[in-house]
Design an enzyme around this catalytic site. Sequence first.
Site, PDB file in Angstrom:
ATOM      1  N   HIS A 156      69.489  -1.767  60.955  1.00 22.13           N
ATOM      2  CA  HIS A 156      68.867  -2.780  61.594  1.00 22.13           C
ATOM      3  C   HIS A 156      67.593  -2.618  62.546  1.00 22.13           C
ATOM      4  CE1 HIS A 156      71.601  -5.407  59.530  1.00 22.13           C
ATOM      5  NE2 HIS A 156      72.807  -4.636  60.504  1.00 22.13           N
ATOM      6  N   SER A 277      41.587   9.133  67.340  1.00 23.31           N
ATOM      7  CA  SER A 277      40.717   7.351  66.997  1.00 23.31           C
ATOM      8  C   SER A 277      39.369   7.922  66.878  1.00 23.31           C
ATOM      9  CB  SER A 277      41.218   6.818  67.878  1.00 23.31           C
ATOM     10  OG  SER A 277      40.318   5.536  67.930  1.00 23.31           O
ATOM     11  N   LYS A 283      44.367   8.776  70.897  1.00 22.76           N
ATOM     12  CA  LYS A 283      45.269   8.516  70.301  1.00 22.76           C
ATOM     13  C   LYS A 283      45.027  10.296  69.320  1.00 22.76           C
ATOM     14  CE  LYS A 283      46.438   5.725  68.814  1.00 22.76           C
ATOM     15  NZ  LYS A 283      45.369   4.085  67.589  1.00 22.76           N
ATOM     16  N   GLU A 290      50.541   7.964  57.227  1.00 19.82           N
ATOM     17  CA  GLU A 290      50.654   6.833  56.727  1.00 19.82           C
ATOM     18  C   GLU A 290      50.081   6.334  54.743  1.00 19.82           C
ATOM     19  OE1 GLU A 290      48.011   5.532  59.884  1.00 19.82           O
ATOM     20  OE2 GLU A 290      49.374   5.043  60.987  1.00 19.82           O
TER      21      GLU A 290
END
Length: 623
Positions: A156, A277, A283, A290
């Site tokens: 979870h 970024s 970043k 992804e």
Amino acid sequence: MALWGGRFSSGPDQAFKQFNDSLPFDYQLAEQDIVGSIAWANALTQVNVLTQDEFQQIQSALSELLDEVAVNPQAIVASGAEDIHSYVETALIEKVGDLGKKLHTGRSRNDQVATDFRLWSRDTAEQLLKAIASLKNAIVTLAEKEFGTVLPGYTHLQRAQPVLFSHWCMAYYEMLERDESRLQNALDRLNVCPLGSGALAGTAYAIDRQKLAESLGFASATKNSLDGVSDRDFVVELLSCASISMMHLSRMAEDMIFYNTGEAGFLELADSVTSGSSLMPQKKNPDALELIRGKTGRVFGAFSAMMMTLKALPLAYNKDMQEDKEGLFDAMPTWLASIHMAEACIKGVKVNSEATKSAAQGGHANATELADYLVAKGIPFREGHHIVGELVQVAIGEGKNLEDLSIAQFKAVCETIDDDVYPVLELQACLDARKALGGTSETQVKFAIKNARASQKVIVRDARLSDVESINDLIQYWAKVGENLPRAKSDMVHSINEFAVTEVNGKVTGCASLYIYDTGLAEIRSLGICEKVEAKGQGRALVEHLLAKAKKLALKRVIVLTRVPGFFAKLGFADSHKSELPEKVMKDCELCLRKDNCDEVAMDYLLNEKIDMVNQIPCKNVA
């Protein structure tokens, strides 16, 4: 040129032609269509539709066309042909004139495209199997490298129990094992040849379809002409395999994305698979992972679309089935690219073992061990579960871990607890307790890694020109240590057809050649295996493969000169004598530095007597 114009008094509407034509995507089947056409021309020759001279002309022209399309496959699309079949036939007619019009005798585009598509699918599936094997190897290597690193396990998305990071690696190894098995099974089922099924009722010519199938590398011919042209189960199976595997890759990507966050800080991805970024210079985004996660939806969509296309289609061929290609043409390369990216992420990852250990010690991950401790003291588990829950509340209130509570705090909740509780709550003890098969103890994880290494699949096949560098490296290595004679790389190029190689995880790891002398005597030589690869049985696989090849060539006797006679004796070779090997003595032995002090034993194999011992089935998992 359309292949069906005679029935019609006018040509197709331009909008319909654009809607109908498949060349913009099925041009990718050019190689397969040409190879299949050569095989069909040969089959027509066997039933006297073509003369041997006509076949030679067609074969030469198609081979020339194959070279042309390999240089610039995109140029096919500009031809304006309806599909790849009409393009190839038109190009053939341009080269050989009216003779090219004979090629389609007894053949339909229905069995032609089904054959082309199976050939393409087979080639692509074999590439994917290699990629999966390579990713599995990268995961096992990471598991070995990080053995002992502790990671918090989650349920979870809440910290649950500590596990070894290697245990996490091997979980995805197991998923990839199933992916590989599913794809191999699908490949076995798709490897049948529909060519000769005609439009739906079969061909009217006495084609030897089994021989035709074997000439194209298929295991057999399809058994029913209606099914042969209608079946697209192989497309559905491949898309199913791709979907399940992409789901696994996506789950692994999500884990790594989470572990890579600043909040977790468990690992850092390599610069080569991340980006920055445009606004925030600090970043470092996990774009490769992804994109794996995002591209999964494309593959799922192709699978769903194919199922809907085939639903309720009557026999035999229907134009709906033209929709089978674009989805697979997109899904399979997407799957392949995702596997390669996953491997790049795995190979470049840096694990922060201090962060993972610190996180594993937090979150009261040893609560289950405390409950087990109470069970060992005679308290029923359900009651012990409740007691531990109360102690967790105490620890939370104190801002401590369970192992940091005093004995007085323990006894305030349960008098049964004594000082012997503390060793049980140590992180290593939590791991060591999980020693049942499949658990996260060091013993079990080490066992899993060892089994993974031992089960590496050994594939043996005939060598290709692309293998020359790997073969050269193996031969030169063993020549330097005095086990083989050196050979020039140019010699390997010219004699590549003599070689067989073994592959482990998609990489060439062994080689051997079958040299045939002028008298018909053959020798197995240049046998070498990469010492760094632990997979067993490669030498046996190579020798058996070459003996099977020798039988197909109707050879009678195969010899070896070896320092390991016991190995060859197990494969059916018998002792011989160098005096019986004049060709070998004249060609190589006189040039050998050890000729006056030779310690090699001559052995031979008589194929007409012992060929039954040869395993002619391609070796996939050699013990």
